[in-house]
Design a protein around this motif. Structure first.
Motif, short mmCIF file in Angstrom:
data_model
loop_
_atom_site.label_atom_id
_atom_site.label_comp_id
_atom_site.label_asym_id
_atom_site.label_seq_id
_atom_site.Cartn_x
_atom_site.Cartn_y
_atom_site.Cartn_z
N SER A 15 -7.23 -3.28 5.21
CA SER A 15 -7.29 -2.54 3.94
C SER A 15 -6.84 -3.40 2.77
N HIS B 96 0.84 -1.19 0.00
CA HIS B 96 0.00 0.00 0.00
C HIS B 96 0.88 1.24 0.00
N LEU C 237 -9.40 6.73 4.74
CA LEU C 237 -10.26 5.68 5.27
C LEU C 237 -11.44 5.43 4.33
N GLY D 13 -0.12 -2.39 4.74
CA GLY D 13 -1.55 -2.14 4.83
C GLY D 13 -1.98 -1.71 6.22
N TYR D 14 -3.24 -1.30 6.33
CA TYR D 14 -3.82 -0.86 7.59
C TYR D 14 -4.67 -1.99 8.17
N ARG E 99 -17.27 -0.42 2.78
CA ARG E 99 -16.71 0.91 2.60
C ARG E 99 -17.20 1.80 3.72
N TYR F 147 -10.60 -5.40 10.79
CA TYR F 147 -10.85 -4.68 9.53
C TYR F 147 -9.48 -4.49 8.87
N LEU G 267 -10.51 3.65 0.69
CA LEU G 267 -10.12 2.24 0.63
C LEU G 267 -11.32 1.31 0.74
N THR G 268 -11.17 0.14 0.14
CA THR G 268 -12.11 -0.96 0.37
C THR G 268 -11.59 -1.79 1.53
N TRP G 269 -12.44 -2.06 2.50
CA TRP G 269 -12.02 -2.76 3.71
C TRP G 269 -12.56 -4.18 3.71
#
Length: 279
Positions: free
Chosen positions: A224, A94, A128, A212-213, A161, A222, A131-133
């Motif tokens: 990312s 990312h 936030l 990534g997150y 989302r 959750y 991004l698609t989570w």
């Protein structure tokens, strides 16, 4: 009797190799082929070839390579080299759009900036929402929740989302339209449900392999990036992620269950059970 006289041994002289002018096959490649000599010289003088070689070095080796000569130092600092290195380091990770845009003109600065961003423990609300989570429950949530979780059935995790208006939009229609989100300090995510109330906070951490997150709590994750039991690495197991859950999050989970148990009524048979606390 025959007398024996001492005769010292003499070493035979080695024959000199035949010269290329005499038509022999021996001699170096350059002696036999002037074209090969020209090709090697051109390769040694080619900036493109040297840039390719420098691009294969680890980042730490570029500093030493720059000390070889002024020419090597010039090429080691070139933007084309650092832009290429940035693409190599960023592959599968990312990276913010700002870094990717900066790479075109300032590859070295863009790479340095991305390395710093990869360790940041905060996220902007705008990112936030971009991004698609991907969401999954942890085993600690209990069989009622993991039993219907696609992740635990061997499929890809649910996707969602976070909308700018505070709504949580799920790909799965049954979950859509019932949840809202709020970000605190860029590192704590609070999600609430129309029927189940406000869940314990999700704390932001980073996933080093992908940059990534991850938002993680005692019961949920959750991410990312896509989650799949078949593909996840060791850092994404419940045990590994549990190390990033703080004691105060477990305390919030216990209080949530206490409140849920007090509000539940005997005639509400369809209400989901509380999450197991302290697992």
């Amino acid at each position: 009797t025959l007398s024996r006289t001492y005769m010292p041994r003499t070493r035979s002289k080695k024959r000199a190799p035949a010269s290329s002018s005499s038509g022999g096959a021996s001699g170096s490649l350059c002696e036999r082929s002037p074209a090969a000599l020209r090709l090697i010289s051109e390769c040694l003088d080619s900036d493109d070839l040297l840039l390719h070689v420098l691009g294969l070095l680890p980042l730490a080796g570029l500093g030493r390579a720059a000390c070889v000569s002024s020419r090597w130092a010039r090429l080691a600092a070139s933007n084309s080299l650092w832009a290429s290195l940035a693409e190599r380091v960023w592959e599968g990770r990312h990276v913010s759009e700002a870094c990717r845009a900066q790479r075109r003109q300032h590859g070295r600065s863009a790479l340095r900036r991305s390395l710093a961003e990869s360790e940041a423990r905060h996220i902007d609300p705008s990112l936030l929402c971009e991004l698609t989570w991907h969401f999954r429950f942890k085993r600690a949530a209990g069989e009622h929740w993991t039993g219907s979780d696609p992740y635990w059935q061997g499929a890809r995790a649910r996707t969602l989302r976070f909308e700018p208006d505070g709504a949580v939009r799920w790909e799965e229609e049954a979950w859509d339209g019932l949840m809202w989100w709020r970000l605190e300090g860029g590192s704590l995510l609070r999600v609430s449900h129309a029927q189940l109330g406000a869940f314990p906070a999700e704390r932001l951490v980073r996933h080093p392999p992908s940059w990534g997150y991850l938002f993680t709590s005692p019961w949920a994750v959750y991410a990312s990036f896509p989650l799949s039991r078949a593909d996840d690495d060791a850092s994404l197991t419940d045990r590994a992620l549990g190390r990033s859950v703080e004691p105060w999050q477990w305390a919030e989970a216990a209080r949530y269950n206490e409140a849920a148990a007090g509000e539940s009524s005997s005639d509400d048979e369809d209400a989901p059970p509380p999450f197991p606390a302290g697992v």
